[in-house]
Design a protein around this motif. Structure first.
Motif, PDB file in Angstrom:
ATOM      1  N   LEU A  51      -7.727   5.143  -5.690  1.00 57.86           N
ATOM      2  CA  LEU A  51      -6.341   4.739  -5.499  1.00 57.86           C
ATOM      3  C   LEU A  51      -5.592   4.850  -6.817  1.00 57.86           C
ATOM      4  CD1 LEU A  51      -6.827   1.507  -3.349  1.00 57.86           C
ATOM      5  CD2 LEU A  51      -6.265   3.804  -2.527  1.00 57.86           C
ATOM      6  N   LEU A  90      -4.549  -5.982  -6.405  1.00 52.72           N
ATOM      7  CA  LEU A  90      -5.152  -4.916  -7.197  1.00 52.72           C
ATOM      8  C   LEU A  90      -5.347  -5.346  -8.638  1.00 52.72           C
ATOM      9  CD1 LEU A  90      -2.917  -1.962  -5.954  1.00 52.72           C
ATOM     10  CD2 LEU A  90      -5.248  -2.441  -5.206  1.00 52.72           C
ATOM     11  N   GLU A 115      -4.927   4.689 -12.386  1.00 51.19           N
ATOM     12  CA  GLU A 115      -5.817   4.374 -11.272  1.00 51.19           C
ATOM     13  C   GLU A 115      -5.857   2.861 -11.075  1.00 51.19           C
ATOM     14  OE1 GLU A 115     -10.390   5.411  -9.776  1.00 51.19           O
ATOM     15  OE2 GLU A 115      -9.723   5.925 -11.812  1.00 51.19           O
ATOM     16  N   PHE A 160      -1.222   4.587  -8.519  1.00 53.99           N
ATOM     17  CA  PHE A 160       0.197   4.371  -8.247  1.00 53.99           C
ATOM     18  C   PHE A 160       0.861   5.702  -7.911  1.00 53.99           C
ATOM     19  CE2 PHE A 160      -0.194   0.411 -10.895  1.00 53.99           C
ATOM     20  CZ  PHE A 160       0.165  -0.466  -9.884  1.00 53.99           C
ATOM     21  N   CYS A 197       0.823  -1.211   0.000  1.00 55.31           N
ATOM     22  CA  CYS A 197       0.000   0.000   0.000  1.00 55.31           C
ATOM     23  C   CYS A 197       0.859   1.264   0.000  1.00 55.31           C
ATOM     24  CB  CYS A 197      -0.936  -0.002   1.207  1.00 55.31           C
ATOM     25  SG  CYS A 197      -2.215  -1.287   1.117  1.00 55.31           S
ATOM     26  N   CYS A 204       3.043   1.925  -1.980  1.00 60.71           N
ATOM     27  CA  CYS A 204       3.272   2.290  -3.382  1.00 60.71           C
ATOM     28  C   CYS A 204       2.098   3.069  -3.972  1.00 60.71           C
ATOM     29  CB  CYS A 204       3.509   1.039  -4.227  1.00 60.71           C
ATOM     30  SG  CYS A 204       4.928   0.067  -3.729  1.00 60.71           S
ATOM     31  N   LEU A 205       1.057   3.272  -3.172  1.00 60.12           N
ATOM     32  CA  LEU A 205      -0.171   3.872  -3.671  1.00 60.12           C
ATOM     33  C   LEU A 205      -0.413   5.241  -3.042  1.00 60.12           C
ATOM     34  CD1 LEU A 205      -2.488   0.740  -3.279  1.00 60.12           C
ATOM     35  CD2 LEU A 205      -1.117   1.382  -5.284  1.00 60.12           C
TER      36      LEU A 205
END
Length: 241
Positions: free
Chosen positions: A41, A78, A50, A43, A27, A29-30
């Motif tokens: 969400l 994801l 998205e 990157f 997470c 990385c988001l």
């Protein structure tokens, strides 16, 4: 939905750099973007991409978003496209796993439906058969899909051939098939292929075609693209004749 297909490749490139051995994305990385409806969400290294928790991770993601301390420790699964809210498989196996089973065992079949769309005495449904066949082009995997909306006496039919449905296909056609009430029960309830009383083809392509182009054409032809796109993570019923 087509715009999400265009994001598949850049999503996979970034995801490959960060995913854990379990196929999860940390997470950290988001980035979380608050909206009027909740949150989005993306990157952190490319906010234009998205991302969406898969259905099984979605409720957990909702809980983590409100706990920054847990968010920093977490990793979730994801995808590059939103799931179809309200859709449901009969059994749960990702589509590529279904392909692997069909290549190994010779045959699988799968079914999706929209449980919140009960009209005309039934549910909007998508039935898919995958079968390994010997073709003049070699050993191929054949995909047959029937999409049905309640209140109708026909289904939209899609037929495609490929070695593995990962990169290229070698054939695609689309048609409608008219059914009697009894034949519809056989098709949708027993999930068995039925010839039907009237078949009318609307398009056909022969030759190498990118699998993403197959998806674009399929969703353009079918009466609703939601179930088809969700079927990329389709459920599989094994050992069925």
């Amino acid at each position: 939905m087509r715009e999400y297909l265009q994001r598949k490749e850049p999503f996979e490139i970034i995801a490959a750099r960060h995913q854990t051995e379990d196929g999860l994305i940390p997470c950290q990385c988001l980035i979380i973007r608050c909206t009027a409806d909740g949150y989005d969400l993306a990157f952190a290294e490319n906010p234009d991409i998205e991302v969406f928790p898969v259905p099984e991770s979605n409720v957990v993601a909702d809980a983590l978003v409100n706990r920054p301390d847990l968010w920093r420790q977490a990793a979730i699964r994801l995808t590059y496209r939103p799931s179809v809210w309200g859709s449901a498989p009969i059994f749960g196996v990702p589509f590529q796993r279904a392909v692997e089973i069909a290549l190994k065992q010779g045959y699988t079949k799968s079914k999706y439906f929209l449980p919140n769309a009960h009209t005309g005495g039934g549910y909007e449904s998508l039935l898919i058969h995958l079968r390994k066949v010997d073709d003049k082009r070699g050993e191929l995997l054949q995909l047959e899909a029937w999409q049905y909306k309640p209140g109708s006496d026909f289904a939209y039919y899609l037929h495609a051939m490929s070695t593995n449905f990962q990169s290229l296909i070698v054939h695609l056609d689309g048609a409608t098939i008219q059914y009697s009430g009894r034949d519809l029960d056989t098709l949708l309830l027993e999930t068995k292929k039925v010839k039907g009383s009237h078949y009318q083809k609307f398009f056909r392509l022969d030759g190498e075609l990118d699998v993403n182009d197959m998806h674009k054409l399929a969703t353009a032809f079918l009466p609703g693209e939601q179930l088809y796109m969700e079927a990329l993570d389709v459920a599989v019923m094994q050992n069925c004749a």
